[in-house]
Scaffold this motif. Structure first.
Motif, PDB file in Angstrom:
ATOM      1  N   ARG A  51      42.558   4.562 109.417  1.00 38.41           N
ATOM      2  CA  ARG A  51      42.305   5.594 108.832  1.00 38.41           C
ATOM      3  C   ARG A  51      43.639   6.452 108.791  1.00 38.41           C
ATOM      4  O   ARG A  51      44.207   7.071 107.756  1.00 38.41           O
ATOM      5  N   ALA A 107      30.890   6.524 110.853  1.00 38.76           N
ATOM      6  CA  ALA A 107      31.923   5.640 111.584  1.00 38.76           C
ATOM      7  C   ALA A 107      31.336   4.964 112.836  1.00 38.76           C
ATOM      8  O   ALA A 107      31.648   3.704 113.239  1.00 38.76           O
ATOM      9  N   ILE A 163      33.218  10.557 117.029  1.00 36.92           N
ATOM     10  CA  ILE A 163      33.374  10.110 115.776  1.00 36.92           C
ATOM     11  C   ILE A 163      32.143  10.439 114.829  1.00 36.92           C
ATOM     12  O   ILE A 163      30.937  10.432 115.405  1.00 36.92           O
ATOM     13  N   LEU A 171      39.607   1.423 113.850  1.00 39.37           N
ATOM     14  CA  LEU A 171      39.107   2.304 112.706  1.00 39.37           C
ATOM     15  C   LEU A 171      39.926   3.453 112.478  1.00 39.37           C
ATOM     16  O   LEU A 171      40.251   3.796 111.380  1.00 39.37           O
ATOM     17  N   TYR A 182      36.924   2.802 104.400  1.00 37.06           N
ATOM     18  CA  TYR A 182      36.068   4.069 105.055  1.00 37.06           C
ATOM     19  C   TYR A 182      35.917   5.096 104.152  1.00 37.06           C
ATOM     20  O   TYR A 182      34.800   5.865 104.140  1.00 37.06           O
ATOM     21  N   GLY A 193      38.297  -3.286 112.264  1.00 40.17           N
ATOM     22  CA  GLY A 193      38.298  -1.766 112.124  1.00 40.17           C
ATOM     23  C   GLY A 193      39.565  -1.071 111.427  1.00 40.17           C
ATOM     24  O   GLY A 193      39.318  -0.196 110.465  1.00 40.17           O
ATOM     25  N   GLY A 240      39.119   1.113 108.266  1.00 36.06           N
ATOM     26  CA  GLY A 240      39.465   2.565 108.360  1.00 36.06           C
ATOM     27  C   GLY A 240      40.410   2.726 107.105  1.00 36.06           C
ATOM     28  O   GLY A 240      40.550   3.909 106.702  1.00 36.06           O
ATOM     29  N   LEU A 267      40.014  10.792 110.955  1.00 37.21           N
ATOM     30  CA  LEU A 267      38.572  10.400 110.718  1.00 37.21           C
ATOM     31  C   LEU A 267      37.388  11.563 111.002  1.00 37.21           C
ATOM     32  O   LEU A 267      36.580  11.367 110.326  1.00 37.21           O
ATOM     33  N   THR A 268      37.938  12.321 112.213  1.00 36.19           N
ATOM     34  CA  THR A 268      36.862  13.183 112.267  1.00 36.19           C
ATOM     35  C   THR A 268      36.804  14.413 111.537  1.00 36.19           C
ATOM     36  O   THR A 268      35.819  15.177 111.467  1.00 36.19           O
ATOM     37  N   ASN A 310      32.511   6.909 103.009  1.00 31.24           N
ATOM     38  CA  ASN A 310      32.241   8.301 103.421  1.00 31.24           C
ATOM     39  C   ASN A 310      32.060   9.278 102.493  1.00 31.24           C
ATOM     40  O   ASN A 310      30.742   9.954 102.599  1.00 31.24           O
TER      41      ASN A 310
END
Length: 387
Positions: A304, A265, A261, A300, A152, A144, A148, A328-329, A156
């Motif tokens: 990140r 993710a 998330i 993750l 990621y 993760g 991340g 991440l959010t 994304n």
């Protein structure tokens, strides 16, 4: 008398499988249902089929471990029913108090308690299993964190999954034979993303079957009261029943306590956790799907969040960069900065990725759950003398 004990054992197995279906279906299909990609009934139907497939194939290896490798004797029918009672008790505690008890670990603990009471515990096997219980969360955390930190943000940006208004597909009736075509607002990216979501959901259901079907029936298989194929079918029906009933609630709330998330993710977490669980089930290790899921989420988010710090700065410890654990959010709306650069204001203002208390509760139950089931089973079998 034997028939009565067997009937009680089957009822206990169905209870265990029913509750497994309620929790596992939410984990596997919650993201897809939440995104409006399929109905709860369709999710439960797919869950039932792929749980059966996982239990019928890879799950047999876990069944062998639980029914014959942890202790050096066959589990009698009466002892098997008692073991199922302790598994069911753990699930009941989980449901009543909202405590996440790992079913696979509870099962191993109960069987190990029987082995300690009878002096038949296979210490080599139990050490091998516990060592993987230690390695699994570390592996999930590492995968993760790597994804991340390095992968990621770009994933994304390229593969953001959004749901448009209207139906995903439509029928083109301009020709003599109606052909499926994209919906009025559907893009090829959305169609591809939807297919990925469904495939990963099926994969996670397969993984859940491989790891959880044996938990519901292995004690009865070891006693010889149930043939393996029959046992797998009973467990599948029970898990499917849970998927069609109590899972309707868990599919709505899955992940709300642990994290918030984005869908992409969540898919990464599901893919990672399913791969780890399926691989370990293939070699016969009873493992909790939640264990790898939780630590992959943590990894993750942590990976990140550490992008503002370079590896050299981390080693030297000379950085004053502000970390945003909820970065991440904030994506994909927030701009993605390069490694070593300060986070954007959107990322810094993002909410928390996960609830630390929930993480502590999950991790603590990985220790408390199997320990308590071992001690309770040991005390019971020493007192009653069933083997």
């Amino acid at each position: 008398m034997v028939e009565t004990v067997l009937l009680v054992g089957i009822v206990a197995s169905v209870f265990v499988g029913f509750n497994i279906g309620g929790s596992s279906t939410g984990i596997a299909w919650g993201p897809a249902v939440g995104a409006g990609l399929l109905s709860k009934v369709s999710a439960a139907a797919l869950m039932t089929f792929f749980v059966f497939l996982g239990g019928w194939t890879v799950g047999r290896n876990v069944m062998d471990t639980l029914s014959g490798d942890i202790i050096s004797i066959e589990i009698s029918l009466a002892a098997g029913v008692a073991v199922l009672f302790f598994i069911g008790l753990g699930i009941l505690i989980a449901n009543v108090f909202g405590v996440p008890v790992p079913t696979s670990m509870t099962t191993v603990g109960a069987i190990a308690g029987l082995g300690l009471a009878t002096g038949t515990l296979n210490y080599e096997t139990i050490t091998w299993i516990i060592s993987w219980w230690v390695v699994t969360p570390v592996l999930g955390l590492w995968i993760g964190a790597t994804v991340g930190r390095y992968i990621y943000p770009e994933l994304n940006r390229r593969f953001e999954i959004r749901s448009s208004e209207g139906s995903l597909l439509a029928l083109d009736r301009n020709s003599s034979l109606p052909m499926p075509t994209l919906g009025p607002n559907t893009t090829y990216q959305e169609l591809g993303g939807t297919i990925v979501v469904l495939v990963i959901g099926c994969y996670m259901a397969f993984s859940a079957g491989a790891s959880n079907v044996p938990n519901a029936v292995a004690p009865l298989v070891s006693s010889g009261a149930l043939e393996v194929n029959t046992a797998i079918i009973i467990a599948t029906v029970a898990i499917g029943l849970g998927g069609f009933t109590i899972a309707r609630r868990t599919m709505e709330s899955v992940g709300s306590e642990l994290s918030d998330i984005p869908l992409l993710a969540a898919l990464i977490v599901m893919l990672t956790a399913s791969s780890i669980t399926t691989a370990l089930s293939w070699i016969g290790i009873p493992i909790s799907l939640v264990m790898s899921s939780v630590m992959t989420i943590v990894g993750l988010g942590w990976g990140r969040a550490t992008r503002p710090i370079t590896a050299r700065e981390a080693i030297r410890g000379d950085t004053d960069a502000e970390l945003a654990m909820g970065a991440l959010t904030a994506e994909p709306d927030a701009p993605v900065t390069k490694i070593g650069e300060a986070e954007s204001e959107e990322a810094l203002d993002a909410g928390d990725l996960f609830n630390p208390r929930a993480i502590v509760k999950y991790v603590s139950m990985w220790i408390i759950g199997p320990t308590m089931s071992t001690l309770l089973a040991y005390g019971f079998f020493v007192t009653v003398g069933i083997s």
